[in-house]
Design a protein around this motif. Structure first.
Motif, mmCIF file in Angstrom:
data_model
loop_
_atom_site.group_PDB
_atom_site.id
_atom_site.type_symbol
_atom_site.label_atom_id
_atom_site.label_comp_id
_atom_site.label_asym_id
_atom_site.label_seq_id
_atom_site.Cartn_x
_atom_site.Cartn_y
_atom_site.Cartn_z
ATOM 1 N N GLN A 91 11.350 -2.245 -7.360
ATOM 2 C CA GLN A 91 10.829 -1.107 -8.110
ATOM 3 C C GLN A 91 9.465 -1.513 -8.664
ATOM 4 O O GLN A 91 9.264 -2.648 -9.068
ATOM 5 C CB GLN A 91 11.769 -0.754 -9.264
ATOM 6 C CG GLN A 91 11.293 0.422 -10.113
ATOM 7 C CD GLN A 91 12.380 0.990 -11.020
ATOM 8 O OE1 GLN A 91 13.484 1.290 -10.579
ATOM 9 N NE2 GLN A 91 12.079 1.135 -12.305
ATOM 10 N N GLY A 92 8.504 -0.562 -8.674
ATOM 11 C CA GLY A 92 7.202 -0.847 -9.239
ATOM 12 C C GLY A 92 6.176 -1.357 -8.239
ATOM 13 O O GLY A 92 5.242 -2.061 -8.634
ATOM 14 N N THR A 95 1.859 1.468 -9.434
ATOM 15 C CA THR A 95 1.917 1.819 -10.850
ATOM 16 C C THR A 95 0.546 2.231 -11.357
ATOM 17 O O THR A 95 -0.470 1.979 -10.708
ATOM 18 C CB THR A 95 2.458 0.636 -11.682
ATOM 19 O OG1 THR A 95 2.790 1.089 -12.987
ATOM 20 C CG2 THR A 95 1.434 -0.487 -11.789
ATOM 21 N N SER A 139 6.110 -6.044 -6.648
ATOM 22 C CA SER A 139 6.112 -5.220 -7.851
ATOM 23 C C SER A 139 4.948 -5.636 -8.723
ATOM 24 O O SER A 139 4.619 -6.827 -8.809
ATOM 25 C CB SER A 139 7.445 -5.388 -8.603
ATOM 26 O OG SER A 139 7.487 -4.606 -9.787
ATOM 27 N N THR A 141 2.653 -4.662 -12.554
ATOM 28 C CA THR A 141 2.656 -3.994 -13.851
ATOM 29 C C THR A 141 1.327 -4.230 -14.550
ATOM 30 O O THR A 141 0.640 -5.219 -14.266
ATOM 31 C CB THR A 141 3.832 -4.502 -14.725
ATOM 32 O OG1 THR A 141 3.911 -3.745 -15.926
ATOM 33 C CG2 THR A 141 3.683 -5.964 -15.063
ATOM 34 N N GLU A 188 11.830 -6.413 -9.833
ATOM 35 C CA GLU A 188 10.791 -5.696 -10.576
ATOM 36 C C GLU A 188 10.206 -6.595 -11.650
ATOM 37 O O GLU A 188 10.893 -7.456 -12.208
ATOM 38 C CB GLU A 188 11.356 -4.434 -11.242
ATOM 39 C CG GLU A 188 10.282 -3.623 -11.977
ATOM 40 C CD GLU A 188 10.776 -2.342 -12.615
ATOM 41 O OE1 GLU A 188 9.936 -1.590 -13.148
ATOM 42 O OE2 GLU A 188 12.003 -2.094 -12.586
ATOM 43 N N ALA A 190 7.761 -5.919 -15.243
ATOM 44 C CA ALA A 190 7.160 -4.901 -16.101
ATOM 45 C C ALA A 190 6.939 -5.448 -17.491
ATOM 46 O O ALA A 190 7.698 -6.288 -17.985
ATOM 47 C CB ALA A 190 8.026 -3.642 -16.163
ATOM 48 N N ALA A 236 13.534 0.162 -16.809
ATOM 49 C CA ALA A 236 12.459 0.861 -17.513
ATOM 50 C C ALA A 236 12.691 0.702 -19.002
ATOM 51 O O ALA A 236 13.831 0.549 -19.464
ATOM 52 C CB ALA A 236 12.427 2.342 -17.135
ATOM 53 N N TRP A 279 17.654 2.031 -8.779
ATOM 54 C CA TRP A 279 16.378 2.385 -9.401
ATOM 55 C C TRP A 279 16.613 3.177 -10.683
ATOM 56 O O TRP A 279 17.604 3.908 -10.794
ATOM 57 C CB TRP A 279 15.519 3.193 -8.425
ATOM 58 C CG TRP A 279 14.906 2.348 -7.349
ATOM 59 C CD1 TRP A 279 13.661 1.759 -7.367
ATOM 60 C CD2 TRP A 279 15.488 1.989 -6.086
ATOM 61 N NE1 TRP A 279 13.448 1.056 -6.208
ATOM 62 C CE2 TRP A 279 14.545 1.176 -5.400
ATOM 63 C CE3 TRP A 279 16.705 2.259 -5.476
ATOM 64 C CZ2 TRP A 279 14.783 0.643 -4.140
ATOM 65 C CZ3 TRP A 279 16.957 1.727 -4.210
ATOM 66 C CH2 TRP A 279 15.992 0.932 -3.564
ATOM 67 N N ASP A 328 13.061 4.687 -4.975
ATOM 68 C CA ASP A 328 12.211 4.749 -6.164
ATOM 69 C C ASP A 328 12.230 6.124 -6.822
ATOM 70 O O ASP A 328 12.176 7.157 -6.151
ATOM 71 C CB ASP A 328 10.772 4.404 -5.783
ATOM 72 C CG ASP A 328 10.608 2.949 -5.399
ATOM 73 O OD1 ASP A 328 10.308 2.124 -6.272
ATOM 74 O OD2 ASP A 328 10.795 2.653 -4.202
ATOM 75 N N GLY A 374 7.715 2.266 -3.152
ATOM 76 C CA GLY A 374 7.115 2.696 -4.409
ATOM 77 C C GLY A 374 7.068 4.206 -4.582
ATOM 78 O O GLY A 374 7.171 4.970 -3.624
ATOM 79 N N ALA A 376 5.135 6.994 -7.707
ATOM 80 C CA ALA A 376 4.530 7.231 -9.022
ATOM 81 C C ALA A 376 4.120 8.693 -9.098
ATOM 82 O O ALA A 376 3.952 9.364 -8.070
ATOM 83 C CB ALA A 376 3.307 6.334 -9.237
#
Length: 378
Positions: A91-92, A95, A139, A141, A188, A190, A236, A279, A328, A374, A376
């Motif tokens: 995930q990610g 971004t 991933s 961030t 991931e 973040a 998240a 996810w 995602d 991914g 977004a």
């Protein structure tokens, strides 16, 4: 929201609950933590983005989002790097900076990261590309001008970059750090909402690695925490700092409080009765979390209480059906719409998020290549 505002919101809610004002506490969360689902994005257009992950040339594929949540193809933008052509298991991969000025994308095939300038219309302009500091970045961030990427190639690692004044990516010296094991299968990376800590989920070890972010982006850690459930995957944060993690091995979802570099379990592995919860996405107001269940082709919804505990909205665990192998998830600006990239059929499903957290499907559009990664949204 500014961290001080988040702290104030938490204090208000705690005070109201202590005095028996549960309803007032819920209202305080809405008024201080962001707009309720279904308010900001209704009547507002935007863009949805995914990575082609093409080994012949990676690109960000875009879809224009109409005010009613429907999507239409809007072109693609080369990253200058290459993908792998196969699922990244992360995930990610794509971004945006909090201010929406920059977009970051991983190039898992060429072992680097691309940065784009984002226009008001949502189109992208490639600014720079820099090495990820390892093999197979999956991933990425960004917070306060610092970018960190996790590399899934063995040995696994995290590496930091700094965004220059013109958007160039500058490696941060001595920022590369190991994970808890050489082959931990990260999913991931973040930042927490304040940008003070980094979290990485590790699928093979059933652990979470936490790093304190020092001055200039130098990391301290990892501090290794055992996952509440099996195979921690996507996660998240709410704006108030609650961490919500999906656990693919048991199709469960857990919540944690992050204090310094310590994670304390709030809800331990709440089941959603589906298959492979991988996810996670959370509404801007922090009231609802959604898991994409890859093995069941559906989405589960959890209510997030003011104290951080999780509860299924529907006892069956099914909030909405999705396409083939949902992956995602992404919330539109203001959380009016939730989108999911369906991994096997190259489609994106879209849902209007109701005020009570329920999902109403508004879109199913195809057009993504096999092996895409991914997601977004703006």
């Amino acid at each position: 929201m500014h961290p001080r505002s988040s702290l104030f919101a938490a204090l208000v809610v705690s005070t109201l609950i202590a005095s028996g004002g549960e309803a007032e506490a819920a209202a305080a969360v809405l008024s201080t933590a962001g707009e309720a689902p279904g308010t900001a994005s209704a009547g507002e257009a935007g863009t949805v983005y995914a990575l082609s992950n093409d080994p012949a040339g990676n690109a960000v594929v875009t879809f224009a989002r109409a005010p009613d949540g429907t999507l239409s193809p809007a072109g693609s933008f080369s990253t200058g790097g290459t993908g792998t052509g196969a699922a990244l298991g992360s995930q990610g991969a794509l971004t945006f900076s909090r201010d929406g000025r920059w977009a970051l994308a991983v190039n898992a095939g060429s072992d680097d990261v691309s940065i784009f300038a984002v226009s008001d219309s949502g189109s992208l302009r490639l600014v720079d590309r820099a090495p990820s500091g390892g093999d197979m970045p999956i991933s990425v961030t960004v917070s306060n001008g610092l970018v960190f990427v996790v590399n899934a190639g063995v040995p696994n690692s995290v590496t930091g970059l700094r965004i220059g004044q013109d958007g160039d990516l500058q490696p941060i010296p001595s920022s590369t750090r190991p994970l808890s094991a050489a082959d931990s299968a990260p999913a991931e990376i973040a930042f927490d909402p304040g940008g003070d800590f980094l979290v990485v989920t590790e699928k093979n070890t059933n652990r979470l690695s936490v790093y304190a972010v020092g001055e200039g982006g130098v990391l301290d850690g990892p501090r290794v925490v055992d996952s509440s459930g099996q195979t921690p995957f996507g996660f998240a944060f709410t704006r108030r700092g609650l961490l919500v993690v999906s656990e693919a091995g048991g199709s469960t979802v857990s919540s944690y409080r992050l204090s310094d570099d310590v994670l304390d379990v709030v809800t331990a592995s709440a089941p959603n009765f589906q298959i492979a919860a991988c996810w996670i996405a959370i509404t801007a107001d922090g009231r609802f979390a959604y898991s994409a269940n890859t093995g069941a082709d559906d989405i589960s919804a959890f209510a997030i209480a003011p104290d951080g505990t999780l509860a299924l909205l529907d006892a069956s665990g099914v909030a909405a059906s999705a396409g083939d192998a949902p992956a995602d998830l992404a919330m539109s600006r203001g959380s009016g719409y939730l989108y999911v990239r369906n991994g096997r059929d190259g489609s994106i499903s879209g849902y209007a998020v109701q005020s009570d957290g329920a999902l109403e499907q508004v879109e199913l559009v195809s057009g993504l290549p096999a092996g895409s990664a991914g997601l977004a949204a703006r």
